[in-house]
Design a protein around this motif. Sequence first.
Motif, PDB file in Angstrom:
ATOM      1  N   LYS A  64       0.829  -1.212   0.000  1.00 53.38           N
ATOM      2  CA  LYS A  64       0.000   0.000   0.000  1.00 53.38           C
ATOM      3  C   LYS A  64       0.865   1.264   0.000  1.00 53.38           C
ATOM      4  N   VAL A  65       1.889   1.239  -0.849  1.00 52.11           N
ATOM      5  CA  VAL A  65       2.745   2.402  -1.057  1.00 52.11           C
ATOM      6  C   VAL A  65       2.660   2.785  -2.534  1.00 52.11           C
ATOM      7  N   PRO A  66       1.763   3.687  -2.915  1.00 48.17           N
ATOM      8  CA  PRO A  66       1.670   4.072  -4.328  1.00 48.17           C
ATOM      9  C   PRO A  66       2.929   4.795  -4.787  1.00 48.17           C
ATOM     10  N   VAL A  67       3.318   4.525  -6.026  1.00 52.23           N
ATOM     11  CA  VAL A  67       4.474   5.189  -6.614  1.00 52.23           C
ATOM     12  C   VAL A  67       3.971   6.154  -7.680  1.00 52.23           C
ATOM     13  N   TYR A  68       4.168   7.443  -7.445  1.00 49.91           N
ATOM     14  CA  TYR A  68       3.795   8.474  -8.410  1.00 49.91           C
ATOM     15  C   TYR A  68       5.014   8.743  -9.288  1.00 49.91           C
ATOM     16  N   THR A  69       4.883   8.458 -10.574  1.00 50.55           N
ATOM     17  CA  THR A  69       6.040   8.572 -11.456  1.00 50.55           C
ATOM     18  C   THR A  69       5.959   9.816 -12.330  1.00 50.55           C
ATOM     19  N   ILE A  70       7.120  10.357 -12.634  1.00 48.32           N
ATOM     20  CA  ILE A  70       7.236  11.519 -13.508  1.00 48.32           C
ATOM     21  C   ILE A  70       8.265  11.193 -14.584  1.00 48.32           C
ATOM     22  N   ALA A  71       7.827  11.216 -15.844  1.00 52.20           N
ATOM     23  CA  ALA A  71       8.736  11.014 -16.971  1.00 52.20           C
ATOM     24  C   ALA A  71       9.273  12.385 -17.387  1.00 52.20           C
ATOM     25  N   LEU A  72      10.551  12.584 -17.208  1.00 47.10           N
ATOM     26  CA  LEU A  72      11.146  13.920 -17.354  1.00 47.10           C
ATOM     27  C   LEU A  72      11.795  14.087 -18.725  1.00 47.10           C
ATOM     28  N   GLY A  73      11.596  15.247 -19.335  1.00 47.39           N
ATOM     29  CA  GLY A  73      12.297  15.589 -20.563  1.00 47.39           C
ATOM     30  C   GLY A  73      11.470  15.423 -21.824  1.00 47.39           C
ATOM     31  N   THR A  74      12.106  15.701 -22.962  1.00 45.72           N
ATOM     32  CA  THR A  74      11.443  15.636 -24.265  1.00 45.72           C
ATOM     33  C   THR A  74      12.091  14.561 -25.122  1.00 45.72           C
ATOM     34  N   ASP A  75      11.376  14.178 -26.184  1.00 44.73           N
ATOM     35  CA  ASP A  75      11.930  13.187 -27.113  1.00 44.73           C
ATOM     36  C   ASP A  75      13.138  13.727 -27.861  1.00 44.73           C
ATOM     37  N   GLU A  76      13.277  15.045 -27.905  1.00 45.85           N
ATOM     38  CA  GLU A  76      14.404  15.663 -28.602  1.00 45.85           C
ATOM     39  C   GLU A  76      15.604  15.886 -27.688  1.00 45.85           C
ATOM     40  N   GLY A  77      15.509  15.479 -26.426  1.00 46.08           N
ATOM     41  CA  GLY A  77      16.616  15.691 -25.492  1.00 46.08           C
ATOM     42  C   GLY A  77      17.874  14.955 -25.940  1.00 46.08           C
ATOM     43  N   THR A  78      19.003  15.613 -25.839  1.00 42.46           N
ATOM     44  CA  THR A  78      20.278  15.011 -26.241  1.00 42.46           C
ATOM     45  C   THR A  78      21.316  15.208 -25.142  1.00 42.46           C
ATOM     46  N   LEU A  79      22.353  14.392 -25.190  1.00 41.36           N
ATOM     47  CA  LEU A  79      23.454  14.486 -24.239  1.00 41.36           C
ATOM     48  C   LEU A  79      24.765  14.400 -25.012  1.00 41.36           C
ATOM     49  N   THR A  80      25.608  15.372 -24.814  1.00 37.35           N
ATOM     50  CA  THR A  80      26.908  15.404 -25.488  1.00 37.35           C
ATOM     51  C   THR A  80      27.994  15.037 -24.482  1.00 37.35           C
ATOM     52  N   SER A  81      28.826  14.080 -24.859  1.00 36.86           N
ATOM     53  CA  SER A  81      29.897  13.628 -23.963  1.00 36.86           C
ATOM     54  C   SER A  81      31.191  13.428 -24.758  1.00 36.86           C
ATOM     55  N   SER A 105       2.863  10.978 -14.700  1.00 38.54           N
ATOM     56  CA  SER A 105       2.772  12.307 -15.299  1.00 38.54           C
ATOM     57  C   SER A 105       3.920  12.490 -16.272  1.00 38.54           C
ATOM     58  N   ASP A 106       3.696  13.353 -17.244  1.00 37.48           N
ATOM     59  CA  ASP A 106       4.714  13.678 -18.236  1.00 37.48           C
ATOM     60  C   ASP A 106       5.172  15.113 -17.988  1.00 37.48           C
ATOM     61  N   ALA A 107       6.485  15.332 -17.945  1.00 39.22           N
ATOM     62  CA  ALA A 107       7.015  16.671 -17.677  1.00 39.22           C
ATOM     63  C   ALA A 107       8.001  17.058 -18.780  1.00 39.22           C
ATOM     64  N   PRO A 108       7.474  17.475 -19.950  1.00 37.85           N
ATOM     65  CA  PRO A 108       8.357  17.824 -21.063  1.00 37.85           C
ATOM     66  C   PRO A 108       8.971  19.217 -20.964  1.00 37.85           C
ATOM     67  N   THR A 109       8.503  20.014 -20.006  1.00 37.76           N
ATOM     68  CA  THR A 109       9.051  21.357 -19.823  1.00 37.76           C
ATOM     69  C   THR A 109       9.260  21.630 -18.341  1.00 37.76           C
ATOM     70  N   THR A 110      10.027  22.654 -18.050  1.00 37.51           N
ATOM     71  CA  THR A 110      10.257  23.047 -16.667  1.00 37.51           C
ATOM     72  C   THR A 110       8.941  23.419 -15.992  1.00 37.51           C
ATOM     73  N   GLU A 111       8.087  24.140 -16.728  1.00 32.14           N
ATOM     74  CA  GLU A 111       6.801  24.559 -16.172  1.00 32.14           C
ATOM     75  C   GLU A 111       5.909  23.347 -15.874  1.00 32.14           C
ATOM     76  N   ALA A 112       5.946  22.364 -16.786  1.00 32.56           N
ATOM     77  CA  ALA A 112       5.141  21.161 -16.572  1.00 32.56           C
ATOM     78  C   ALA A 112       5.617  20.397 -15.348  1.00 32.56           C
ATOM     79  N   LEU A 113       6.934  20.327 -15.160  1.00 34.16           N
ATOM     80  CA  LEU A 113       7.479  19.642 -13.991  1.00 34.16           C
ATOM     81  C   LEU A 113       7.044  20.330 -12.707  1.00 34.16           C
ATOM     82  N   GLN A 114       7.079  21.642 -12.696  1.00 38.29           N
ATOM     83  CA  GLN A 114       6.652  22.381 -11.508  1.00 38.29           C
ATOM     84  C   GLN A 114       5.170  22.145 -11.225  1.00 38.29           C
ATOM     85  N   ALA A 115       4.355  22.068 -12.300  1.00 35.75           N
ATOM     86  CA  ALA A 115       2.925  21.830 -12.123  1.00 35.75           C
ATOM     87  C   ALA A 115       2.669  20.429 -11.564  1.00 35.75           C
ATOM     88  N   VAL A 116       3.421  19.444 -12.049  1.00 32.78           N
ATOM     89  CA  VAL A 116       3.270  18.069 -11.560  1.00 32.78           C
ATOM     90  C   VAL A 116       3.619  17.997 -10.079  1.00 32.78           C
TER      91      VAL A 116
END
Length: 318
Positions: free
Chosen positions: A215-232, A263-274
């Motif tokens: 009885k421990v619900p897990v609230y998940t947040i998928a962070l970022g956009t499909d266009e997100g990239t990482l340079t290394s 929840s989906d958080a594709p923007t900073t504003e969306a993450l804050q709302a979530v």
Amino acid sequence: MSFVAPWFLVALLLVPAAAAVYVWWERRRTRGAEPWATAPLMPSVTRGGSRRHRHVAPAIYLLAAAVLIVALARPQHDVTKKIEQATVMLVTDRSGSMRSADLKPNRMEAVKAAASSFLDQVPAQIRVGALAFNQKTKLLASPTTDRARVKNALNTLTGAGSTATGDALAAALAIVRPQGAAGVQTPAAVVLLSDGANVRGRDPIALARRAGRLKVPVYTIALGTDEGTLTSKRANGTTKTERVPPDREAMRQIADASGGTTSDAPTTEALQAVYKRLGSAVAEQPGKDQLTSLPVGIALVLLVVGAGVSLRLTGRIV
């Protein structure tokens, strides 16, 4: 509406049965009086009052009996209750993909700002802890009501490494349910934020199912956009750029398996709302309030009214 003891409702069948017996008895009694009195004298031989009026009180008594039977079944309705004592674990991805700049200034910094807003939303009496994970899990702050301590711990995060979501969920459950399913359980929830698929360690779906059983619900947040990239940088000094989209399906499966929401958080504003929404959600839990006192009160009123009507029309209570 539902009932705690619905089997008592079977007794409602006794009400029409009692009404039928009453009608049969009245007809039998009336027929028994007919040989001894003429029609003009019948009201004197039978009970006082007109034949129609004398049935009012018994009808009220039967109605009171039906309402009391409903009370015995203990009716209840769904409500949302404020949690007075609870534990919430913030479980934050700190893998290398959190350095992606699709959220400004980057995913990690956006998480820190949104988490601070979340902590401001959660009621003061709720204890909040924090875990961070990549291929390893690190306890940042044990559950506490000291919001500043949790904020300071989250502000130390940097992104590096891969992702072991299942290991992080196992660590969170060990904190909020140290005795497993044994003992008295206080309300608890996990807020899981991640931007990548699980690539090592324990199966997160299996851990999510265990969280559901505890009885421990897990609230998940998928962070970022499909266009997100990482340079290394490569070992030879060149650079490479790879896409790092969030794994929304994995987040959905974890939430569904545990009884939480995603929840989906594709923007900073969306993450804050979530985070703002979850700050209120984790302070509440579904519950049920019994309505037994209402039918009991109605039945008592009916009994008093029935007695009064009977006294007025027949000169006696029954």
